[in-house]
Design a protein around this motif. Structure first.
Motif, mmCIF file in Angstrom:
data_model
loop_
_atom_site.group_PDB
_atom_site.id
_atom_site.type_symbol
_atom_site.label_atom_id
_atom_site.label_comp_id
_atom_site.label_asym_id
_atom_site.label_seq_id
_atom_site.Cartn_x
_atom_site.Cartn_y
_atom_site.Cartn_z
ATOM 1 N N GLY A 292 0.786 -1.230 0.000
ATOM 2 C CA GLY A 292 0.000 0.000 0.000
ATOM 3 C C GLY A 292 0.814 1.274 0.000
ATOM 4 O O GLY A 292 0.247 2.363 0.134
ATOM 5 N N PHE A 293 2.143 1.171 -0.174
ATOM 6 C CA PHE A 293 3.001 2.352 -0.155
ATOM 7 C C PHE A 293 3.513 2.655 -1.564
ATOM 8 O O PHE A 293 4.144 1.808 -2.206
ATOM 9 N N ASP A 294 3.240 3.859 -2.016
ATOM 10 C CA ASP A 294 3.600 4.282 -3.366
ATOM 11 C C ASP A 294 5.056 4.750 -3.384
ATOM 12 O O ASP A 294 5.373 5.919 -3.166
ATOM 13 N N ARG A 295 5.954 3.816 -3.639
ATOM 14 C CA ARG A 295 7.384 4.112 -3.605
ATOM 15 C C ARG A 295 7.805 5.088 -4.709
ATOM 16 O O ARG A 295 8.680 5.940 -4.505
ATOM 17 N N THR A 296 7.202 4.958 -5.883
ATOM 18 C CA THR A 296 7.613 5.789 -7.013
ATOM 19 C C THR A 296 7.331 7.261 -6.757
ATOM 20 O O THR A 296 8.182 8.120 -7.008
ATOM 21 N N THR A 297 6.150 7.558 -6.229
ATOM 22 C CA THR A 297 5.838 8.954 -5.925
ATOM 23 C C THR A 297 6.787 9.496 -4.866
ATOM 24 O O THR A 297 7.253 10.634 -4.957
ATOM 25 N N ALA A 298 7.087 8.690 -3.859
ATOM 26 C CA ALA A 298 8.008 9.134 -2.816
ATOM 27 C C ALA A 298 9.370 9.493 -3.390
ATOM 28 O O ALA A 298 9.953 10.527 -3.052
ATOM 29 N N ALA A 299 9.882 8.651 -4.286
ATOM 30 C CA ALA A 299 11.232 8.854 -4.810
ATOM 31 C C ALA A 299 11.283 9.927 -5.887
ATOM 32 O O ALA A 299 12.180 10.773 -5.904
ATOM 33 N N VAL A 300 10.314 9.900 -6.787
ATOM 34 C CA VAL A 300 10.391 10.764 -7.974
ATOM 35 C C VAL A 300 9.945 12.184 -7.678
ATOM 36 O O VAL A 300 10.589 13.144 -8.090
ATOM 37 N N ALA A 301 8.838 12.338 -6.977
ATOM 38 C CA ALA A 301 8.285 13.675 -6.773
ATOM 39 C C ALA A 301 8.624 14.243 -5.409
ATOM 40 O O ALA A 301 9.201 15.319 -5.305
ATOM 41 N N LEU A 302 8.301 13.522 -4.351
ATOM 42 C CA LEU A 302 8.486 14.077 -3.022
ATOM 43 C C LEU A 302 9.958 14.238 -2.660
ATOM 44 O O LEU A 302 10.312 15.093 -1.850
ATOM 45 N N LEU A 303 10.813 13.421 -3.223
ATOM 46 C CA LEU A 303 12.256 13.582 -3.031
ATOM 47 C C LEU A 303 12.910 14.164 -4.275
ATOM 48 O O LEU A 303 14.118 14.021 -4.495
ATOM 49 N N SER A 304 12.109 14.831 -5.101
ATOM 50 C CA SER A 304 12.609 15.607 -6.242
ATOM 51 C C SER A 304 13.510 14.798 -7.174
ATOM 52 O O SER A 304 14.499 15.303 -7.689
ATOM 53 N N ARG A 305 13.176 13.513 -7.343
ATOM 54 C CA ARG A 305 13.955 12.596 -8.189
ATOM 55 C C ARG A 305 15.348 12.308 -7.640
ATOM 56 O O ARG A 305 16.163 11.686 -8.326
ATOM 57 N N ASP A 322 17.009 -8.089 -7.006
ATOM 58 C CA ASP A 322 16.275 -9.036 -7.846
ATOM 59 C C ASP A 322 14.978 -8.367 -8.298
ATOM 60 O O ASP A 322 14.034 -8.216 -7.522
ATOM 61 N N GLU A 323 14.922 -7.978 -9.568
ATOM 62 C CA GLU A 323 13.788 -7.219 -10.071
ATOM 63 C C GLU A 323 12.489 -8.027 -10.014
ATOM 64 O O GLU A 323 11.417 -7.470 -9.765
ATOM 65 N N THR A 324 12.586 -9.332 -10.226
ATOM 66 C CA THR A 324 11.377 -10.166 -10.157
ATOM 67 C C THR A 324 10.765 -10.141 -8.766
ATOM 68 O O THR A 324 9.548 -9.982 -8.601
ATOM 69 N N LEU A 325 11.599 -10.292 -7.744
ATOM 70 C CA LEU A 325 11.104 -10.223 -6.376
ATOM 71 C C LEU A 325 10.582 -8.831 -6.057
ATOM 72 O O LEU A 325 9.569 -8.682 -5.357
ATOM 73 N N ALA A 326 11.263 -7.804 -6.541
ATOM 74 C CA ALA A 326 10.829 -6.436 -6.273
ATOM 75 C C ALA A 326 9.446 -6.177 -6.858
ATOM 76 O O ALA A 326 8.608 -5.517 -6.231
ATOM 77 N N GLN A 327 9.186 -6.702 -8.061
ATOM 78 C CA GLN A 327 7.889 -6.493 -8.693
ATOM 79 C C GLN A 327 6.766 -7.122 -7.872
ATOM 80 O O GLN A 327 5.643 -6.608 -7.840
ATOM 81 N N ARG A 328 7.066 -8.210 -7.187
ATOM 82 C CA ARG A 328 6.047 -8.874 -6.369
ATOM 83 C C ARG A 328 5.613 -8.015 -5.187
ATOM 84 O O ARG A 328 4.568 -8.263 -4.595
ATOM 85 N N ARG A 329 6.430 -7.016 -4.843
ATOM 86 C CA ARG A 329 6.113 -6.165 -3.703
ATOM 87 C C ARG A 329 5.797 -4.738 -4.137
ATOM 88 O O ARG A 329 5.811 -3.815 -3.322
ATOM 89 N N SER A 330 5.493 -4.549 -5.395
ATOM 90 C CA SER A 330 5.241 -3.206 -5.899
ATOM 91 C C SER A 330 3.906 -2.669 -5.392
ATOM 92 O O SER A 330 3.026 -3.420 -4.966
ATOM 93 N N TYR A 331 3.757 -1.368 -5.460
ATOM 94 C CA TYR A 331 2.554 -0.680 -5.003
ATOM 95 C C TYR A 331 1.350 -1.111 -5.823
ATOM 96 O O TYR A 331 1.354 -1.018 -7.049
ATOM 97 N N LEU A 332 0.312 -1.597 -5.141
ATOM 98 C CA LEU A 332 -0.901 -2.033 -5.827
ATOM 99 C C LEU A 332 -2.068 -1.968 -4.841
ATOM 100 O O LEU A 332 -2.230 -2.847 -3.997
ATOM 101 N N PRO A 333 -2.893 -0.895 -4.909
ATOM 102 C CA PRO A 333 -4.021 -0.759 -3.978
ATOM 103 C C PRO A 333 -4.948 -1.970 -3.977
ATOM 104 O O PRO A 333 -5.477 -2.341 -2.916
#
Length: 515
Positions: A292-305, A322-333
């Motif tokens: 439930g945590f939007d990592r992309t918004t935190a990194a790209v916008a709130l931390l100014s990229r 490991d990108e495959t494992l990371a995708q399994r934990r990606s933000y998804l409401p």
């Protein structure tokens, strides 16, 4: 990563945070247009400036100094047994080869022959061992990372390091400057030597063992006493290059036209959980919140990229990511809702999640000293609230934040830590770990962590994957992103930079000065 920033970046970060908090759950990459770079100043109207660097009145000792301005110069004067590249992989420098005992405790590092200090004397095992032992001492800034070293001794052309417990990634911890002599500026084996006097400068060494062509023979050093002096010197072009944490606490405000060269760091932003009491003691709830945590918004916008979104406790640039494992934990409401349902929660008539007659309510801590991290916490709390979870975001001073964590008066908190380059998450998962405020305990994670710590080479990637999978099941913490830091240069002053976390001058032989 290279960008041009004609405005103060703190202002950009604050404006982006305000915009996103109004947009709710929208994806930042879908809603924010890419910035349009301001055209570079015309060569006809911009006179070339002398390439100069700042130096403060503090100590330059690369092992003992805490002066950030002077420590920036270290990569030009001193070298270590290893250097970390941009993927945090150790590359041999003063070390020619190494071997390790079968039990993983005793390492022998053979020194490279033909290396001399700036006075022409050869590098010896005694000086290397003395430097590492000084780095282990309490007054050194490296003491923490070398806490697992039991002894360092010199042998014939080699240094022997004995550990108290196996660490297959020990070379990643040994990008520590090797010095000769005492005082605030001991001798080094690097490409430049410090020349003092009324007009101090760095001058090239004719006997540098790497014998690479350098872009400039002499670099004037401008005296800096206070932060305002550094800002003024850079804004006026009196110095050509500075390093900065543009999303740090009390970040300096540079202005004017300059180029930004970001580099990855091992500083991780994360969500910690109270795993011993309250609703987050349930691993099923932690697994749900993890989605439930939007990592992309935190990194790209709130931390100014100036960060890279991450779901694993290693930077995305690392070969252990490991990108495959990371995708399994990606933000998804949707996944958050499904996992909450699986954990026994359901929504009431007001759209709030609860179990039985008890509403799911979480106390979320953040300290207010860093405005960027505060914006991240506010955004994440708002997103959880929109999903139907009741969140009490407590914005505390640093002292009160530390007290609340130590007392366990939280369900989750926003934290940040600079991991060592062996990327050992034990401080968050071990009993008594310095950041294990939630008292997480797991025999399975302990065994996986021990195997990861022992492993080296290709085996380490396999051990890392097993550990990341275990952390995915237990979720003692949620990784949000890894911060970038920045090298700022006057527009057109230099090109070809490839800075690393501990050396903004890495690859200086490939630089080109001037436009």
């Amino acid at each position: 990563m290279k960008r041009k920033h004609p405005l103060h970046l703190s202002l950009i970060g604050i404006l982006a945070a305000a915009l996103l908090l109004g947009l709710g759950g929208c994806s930042v990459e879908e809603t924010l247009p890419a910035p349009t770079p301001t055209p570079a100043p015309s060569a006809e109207t911009t006179a070339p400036l002398e390439f100069a660097l700042p130096m403060s009145e503090g100590s330059l000792h690369p092992l003992l100094s805490t002066d950030k301005v002077n420590l920036t110069l270290g990569g030009l004067i001193w070298e270590g047994l290893f250097a970390l590249d941009r993927t945090f992989t150790p590359q041999p420098v003063l070390c020619q080869s190494y071997s390790v005992s079968e039990d993983g405790l005793t390492w022998s590092f053979q020194l490279r022959s033909g290396v001399t200090f700036s006075d022409g004397t050869p590098l010896t095992a005694e000086e290397a061992a003395t430097s590492l032992n000084l780095a282990r001492s309490a007054q050194s800034r490296f003491a923490g990372r070398l806490s697992g070293v039991r002894s360092v001794a010199a042998e014939e052309g080699a240094v022997t390091v004995v550990l108290s417990a196996p660490n297959g990634a020990l070379p990643a911890l040994l990008d520590i400057p090797i010095v000769k002599g005492d005082g605030d500026a001991p001798l080094g084996t690097g490409p430049y030597v410090l020349e003092g006097g009324e007009a101090p400068r760095l001058a090239t060494r004719s006997g540098w063992w790497q014998n690479k062509s350098l872009p400039v023979d002499a670099i004037p050093l401008r005296s800096i006493r206070e932060a305002d002096d550094l800002i003024y010197a850079f804004d006026t072009g009196d110095v050509s290059l500075v390093t900065a944490d543009l999303t740090g606490t009390n970040a300096l405000g540079f202005a004017g036209d300059y180029e930004v060269w970001d580099y990855p760091t091992s500083t991780m932003l994360f969500i910690g959980y109270n795993a011993s009491s309250g609703p987050c003691a349930d691993a099923a709830l932690r697994r749900a919140l993890d989605r439930g945590f939007d990592r992309t918004t935190a990194a790209v916008a709130l931390l100014s990229r100036h960060a890279q979104a991450a779901a694993l406790p290693v930077p995305p640039d690392s070969p252990l990511y490991d990108e495959t494992l990371a995708q399994r934990r990606s933000y998804l409401p949707q996944a958050l809702s499904e996992l909450l349902t699986q954990a026994g929660y359901e929504k009431d008539g007001d759209g709030l999640w609860g179990k039985g007659r008890r509403t799911l309510a979480l106390t979320f801590l953040v300290n207010t000293d860093n405005t960027f991290r505060l914006a991240v916490a506010e955004y994440l709390a708002e997103e959880l609230t929109r999903s139907g979870i009741t969140v009490d975001l407590q914005k505390l001073s640093w002292a009160d934040y530390q007290k609340a964590l130590s007392a366990g008066k939280f369900d989750l908190y926003l934290g940040a830590t600079a991991l060592s380059a062996d990327f050992d998450p034990g401080l968050l998962t071990k009993a008594g770990g310095s950041l294990n405020f939630g008292a997480f305990q797991s025999g399975e994670i302990g065994a996986l962590l021990a195997a990861y710590q022992r492993a080296s080479g290709a085996e380490r990637e396999s051990a890392a994957r097993s550990l990341w999978e275990g952390l995915e099941r237990e979720v003692p913490f949620t990784v949000l992103c890894f911060k970038n830091q920045s090298v700022l240069t006057q527009w057109g002053a230099v090109s070809g930079l490839s800075p690393t976390q501990n050396n903004p001058f890495s690859g200086i032989e490939n630089w080109t000065l001037g436009s």
